[in-house]
Design an enzyme around this catalytic site. Structure first.
Site, PDB file in Angstrom:
ATOM      1  CB  SER A 125      -2.150 -19.369 -23.183  1.00 49.89           C
ATOM      2  OG  SER A 125      -2.622 -18.454 -22.395  1.00 49.89           O
ATOM      3  CG  ASP A 154      -0.527 -16.502 -24.266  1.00 50.74           C
ATOM      4  OD1 ASP A 154      -1.505 -16.568 -23.789  1.00 50.74           O
ATOM      5  OD2 ASP A 154       0.337 -17.464 -23.820  1.00 50.74           O
ATOM      6  CG  HIS A 186     -10.485 -15.518 -17.118  1.00 48.42           C
ATOM      7  ND1 HIS A 186     -10.989 -16.705 -16.499  1.00 48.42           N
ATOM      8  CD2 HIS A 186     -11.072 -14.534 -16.584  1.00 48.42           C
ATOM      9  CE1 HIS A 186     -11.694 -16.335 -15.303  1.00 48.42           C
ATOM     10  NE2 HIS A 186     -11.846 -15.005 -15.363  1.00 48.42           N
ATOM     11  CG  ASP A 187      -5.392 -15.020 -23.557  1.00 45.01           C
ATOM     12  OD1 ASP A 187      -4.689 -15.834 -23.152  1.00 45.01           O
ATOM     13  OD2 ASP A 187      -5.072 -14.071 -24.692  1.00 45.01           O
ATOM     14  CB  VAL A 229      -3.057 -17.127 -17.543  1.00 48.44           C
ATOM     15  CG1 VAL A 229      -2.412 -18.380 -17.287  1.00 48.44           C
ATOM     16  CG2 VAL A 229      -3.954 -16.981 -16.418  1.00 48.44           C
ATOM     17  CG  HIS A 261     -17.872  -9.092 -11.702  1.00 52.95           C
ATOM     18  ND1 HIS A 261     -17.331  -9.328 -10.542  1.00 52.95           N
ATOM     19  CD2 HIS A 261     -17.455  -9.650 -12.906  1.00 52.95           C
ATOM     20  CE1 HIS A 261     -16.346 -10.264 -10.937  1.00 52.95           C
ATOM     21  NE2 HIS A 261     -16.472 -10.440 -12.243  1.00 52.95           N
ATOM     22  CG  ASP A 280     -24.342   0.461 -16.457  1.00 47.62           C
ATOM     23  OD1 ASP A 280     -24.077  -0.191 -15.434  1.00 47.62           O
ATOM     24  OD2 ASP A 280     -25.526   0.937 -16.672  1.00 47.62           O
ATOM     25  N   GLY A 317       0.410 -13.743 -20.007  1.00 51.18           N
ATOM     26  CA  GLY A 317       0.092 -12.228 -20.839  1.00 51.18           C
ATOM     27  C   GLY A 317      -1.102 -12.653 -21.922  1.00 51.18           C
TER      28      GLY A 317
HETATM   29  C1  HEM Z   1     -11.347  -9.166  -9.235  1.00 52.34           C
HETATM   30  C2  HEM Z   1     -11.362 -10.521  -9.235  1.00 52.34           C
HETATM   31  C3  HEM Z   1     -12.342 -11.362  -9.962  1.00 52.34           C
HETATM   32  C4  HEM Z   1     -12.908 -12.559  -9.600  1.00 52.34           C
HETATM   33  C5  HEM Z   1     -12.914 -13.219  -8.262  1.00 52.34           C
HETATM   34  C6  HEM Z   1     -14.032 -12.794 -10.555  1.00 52.34           C
HETATM   35  C7  HEM Z   1     -14.881 -13.875 -10.505  1.00 52.34           C
HETATM   36  C8  HEM Z   1     -15.693 -14.178 -11.577  1.00 52.34           C
HETATM   37  C9  HEM Z   1     -16.562 -15.471 -11.397  1.00 52.34           C
HETATM   38  C10 HEM Z   1     -16.566 -16.249 -10.314  1.00 52.34           C
HETATM   39  C11 HEM Z   1     -17.593 -15.265 -12.536  1.00 52.34           C
HETATM   40  C12 HEM Z   1     -18.476 -16.260 -12.862  1.00 52.34           C
HETATM   41  C13 HEM Z   1     -18.068 -17.435 -13.614  1.00 52.34           C
HETATM   42  C14 HEM Z   1     -19.067 -18.625 -13.604  1.00 52.34           C
HETATM   43  O1  HEM Z   1     -19.604 -19.144 -12.467  1.00 52.34           O
HETATM   44  O2  HEM Z   1     -19.600 -19.178 -14.703  1.00 52.34           O
HETATM   45  C15 HEM Z   1     -17.199 -14.083 -13.294  1.00 52.34           C
HETATM   46  C16 HEM Z   1     -17.913 -13.542 -14.251  1.00 52.34           C
HETATM   47  C17 HEM Z   1     -17.258 -12.497 -15.112  1.00 52.34           C
HETATM   48  N1  HEM Z   1     -16.135 -11.854 -14.901  1.00 52.34           N
HETATM   49 FE1  HEM Z   1     -15.101 -11.753 -13.176  1.00 52.34          FE
HETATM   50  N2  HEM Z   1     -14.009 -11.940 -11.752  1.00 52.34           N
HETATM   51  C18 HEM Z   1     -12.943 -11.105 -11.306  1.00 52.34           C
HETATM   52  C19 HEM Z   1     -12.592  -9.662 -12.103  1.00 52.34           C
HETATM   53  C20 HEM Z   1     -13.108  -9.624 -13.490  1.00 52.34           C
HETATM   54  C21 HEM Z   1     -12.449  -8.702 -14.449  1.00 52.34           C
HETATM   55  C22 HEM Z   1     -11.071  -8.038 -13.877  1.00 52.34           C
HETATM   56  C23 HEM Z   1     -13.178  -8.776 -15.446  1.00 52.34           C
HETATM   57  C24 HEM Z   1     -12.888  -8.118 -16.760  1.00 52.34           C
HETATM   58  C25 HEM Z   1     -12.388  -6.897 -16.717  1.00 52.34           C
HETATM   59  C26 HEM Z   1     -14.452  -9.752 -15.089  1.00 52.34           C
HETATM   60  C27 HEM Z   1     -15.286  -9.972 -16.163  1.00 52.34           C
HETATM   61  C28 HEM Z   1     -16.298 -10.732 -15.903  1.00 52.34           C
HETATM   62  C29 HEM Z   1     -17.314 -11.012 -16.732  1.00 52.34           C
HETATM   63  C30 HEM Z   1     -17.667 -10.184 -17.891  1.00 52.34           C
HETATM   64  C31 HEM Z   1     -18.013 -12.017 -16.327  1.00 52.34           C
HETATM   65  C32 HEM Z   1     -19.584 -12.591 -16.920  1.00 52.34           C
HETATM   66  C33 HEM Z   1     -19.120 -13.822 -17.856  1.00 52.34           C
HETATM   67  C34 HEM Z   1     -20.070 -14.277 -18.816  1.00 52.34           C
HETATM   68  O3  HEM Z   1     -21.111 -13.877 -18.832  1.00 52.34           O
HETATM   69  O4  HEM Z   1     -19.811 -15.057 -19.614  1.00 52.34           O
HETATM   70  N3  HEM Z   1     -14.061 -10.340 -13.912  1.00 52.34           N
HETATM   71  N4  HEM Z   1     -16.133 -13.401 -12.756  1.00 52.34           N
END
Ligand code: HEM
Ligand SMILES: *[C@@H]1O[C@H](CO)[C@@H](O)[C@H](O)[C@H]1NC(C)=O
Length: 347
Positions: free
Chosen positions: A81, A79, A71-72, A75, A200, A272, A77
């Site tokens: 933010s 940075d 998320h950093d 948006v 995820h 994994d 880059g």
């Molecule tokens: C492909 C598009 C993606 C979408 C639409 C998406 C969406 C989401 C959403 C909605 C959540 C839950 C937020 C909440 O309700 O609290 C989440 C959690 C998470 N996402 Fe994604 N995500 C995407 C890609 C990624 C990518 C690229 C990464 C990292 C490389 C990532 C890592 C994570 C992690 C680790 C969590 C769990 C965070 C936590 O437990 O604090 N996601 N994501």
């Protein structure tokens, strides 16, 4: 006379260039592995020590760090933010964007920053600390299978806008085409979209992030899992639910998906390739996850990573490294923040 004017002009130009260099962000190509080796010896170990300590307490903090990197960097880059709190001057920073719901680990990063400032004041940026910490978290959560060296030397940005985060980060209701376009805008192809979505396998999400899933048809979500999610979401007001059914309470899994009880693990948040198995079995939380099965290219990649765990470990490491090198917009101002939650002149 003409000569001295020329010299003067040249001097002014050199000075202007020097000023520009001091205040603007380095391009990705200028980042260097071991950047702090002389500037702040041992800083990578200090950061790692704090991350290990925090993850011993709660492995989910590691998931929060990995998501913060994404998320950093997506948006403005990488940075830092996303770390900025709202202020009188900036009432709507990235943190306030709905798409940033659930972000965490800010306190840990501030704790690390304080420790690093004590050791070498004014030297190490929050944006670098975030990348190091997320890299360490990924390594710990994968038992060392996800690993890469971090090129460093980033500056912290001074701009953070909720509307930019909302416009540029992907949303969990997106179609596969929207996801592909969203990642392409940052230079990531369909394969990398699939690779990075594998994150995820860890962490959690709010029920409001998958409201639509609670009533989707069986082609899109396994009904038993849909029932499990409906049950979990009825237990409180918009609670968090684990992303990976493997990390769910054994008793809840036994009630709704008895066939999966053997998959429940004592250690949660293991990073994994289980995400791909879950996806093919239609037991993933987000609509955007399921959407990856609806496009021929992304579907074939989901199969590939479900079949080869070591391939995913190494490709995920490469893609996370690429993500960590997204640059700030050209000409952006940068600084080394004193505190990660505020730009310097406010602090
Ligand atoms: C492909 C598009 C993606 C979408 C639409 C998406 C969406 C989401 C959403 C909605 C959540 C839950 C937020 C909440 O309700 O609290 C989440 C959690 C998470 N996402 Fe994604 N995500 C995407 C890609 C990624 C990518 C690229 C990464 C990292 C490389 C990532 C890592 C994570 C992690 C680790 C969590 C769990 C965070 C936590 O437990 O604090 N996601 N994501
Ligand atoms: C899995 O991927 C690795 C590369 O990381 C490769 O060496 C190996 O042959 C692949 N295994 C299978 C079964 O395809």
């Amino acid at each position: 006379m003409r000569l001295s004017v020329a010299i003067l002009c040249a001097l002014v130009a050199v000075q202007a260039a020097a000023l520009l260099l001091a205040g603007t962000a380095a391009a990705a190509s200028e980042l260097k592995v071991g950047y702090y080796h002389k500037k702040c010896k041992g800083v990578e170990n200090v950061i790692k020590w704090h991350v290990i300590k925090a993850l011993k307490q709660n492995r989910r903090t590691g998931a929060a760090l990995v998501r913060l990197l994404f998320h950093d960097c997506f948006v403005r880059g990488c940075d830092g933010s996303v770390l900025l709190d709202k202020s009188y001057e900036n009432p709507h920073p990235e943190k306030e964007a709905p798409v940033n719901i659930g972000l965490a680990a800010f306190d840990l990063l501030e704790e690390i920053k304080a420790a690093v400032e004590k050791r070498c004041p004014g030297v190490v940026s929050c944006s670098d600390i975030l990348i190091y910490a997320a890299r360490d978290a990924g390594s710990i959560l994968s038992n060392g299978h996800v690993h890469f060296d971090v090129p460093a030397g980033r500056l912290d940005g001074v701009v953070s806008r909720a509307d930019e985060a909302q416009a540029e980060l992907p949303d969990s209701t997106m179609t596969v085409q929207q996801l592909k376009d969203n990642f392409a805008a940052k230079g990531f192809d369909t394969e990398q979209l699939v690779i990075l979505s594998g994150a995820h396998s860890i962490g959690q999400g709010h029920c409001s992030s998958f409201t639509g899933r609670l009533s989707e048809p069986p082609q899109q979500i396994t009904p038993a899992y849909r029932d499990l999610l409906n049950y979990k979401c009825s237990q409180a007001a918009n609670p968090d639910v684990v992303n990976n059914v493997r990390d769910e309470d054994a008793s809840v899994v036994a009630r709704f998906m008895p066939g999966f009880v053997s998959r429940v693990r004592k250690i949660s948040d293991f990073l994994d390739n289980t995400y791909y198995h879950n996806n093919l079995a239609k037991i993933v939380t987000f609509h955007s996850d399921w959407q990856l099965l609806t496009d021929a290219t992304s579907l074939s990649k989901v199969h590939e990573y479900a079949d080869n765990a070591t391939l995913w470990d190494s490709d995920f490491s490469d893609s996370l490294l690429k993500l960590s090198q997204l640059p700030m917009p050209e000409g952006s101002k940068g600084e080394i923040r004193k505190k990660c939650s505020a730009i310097n002149h406010l602090y």
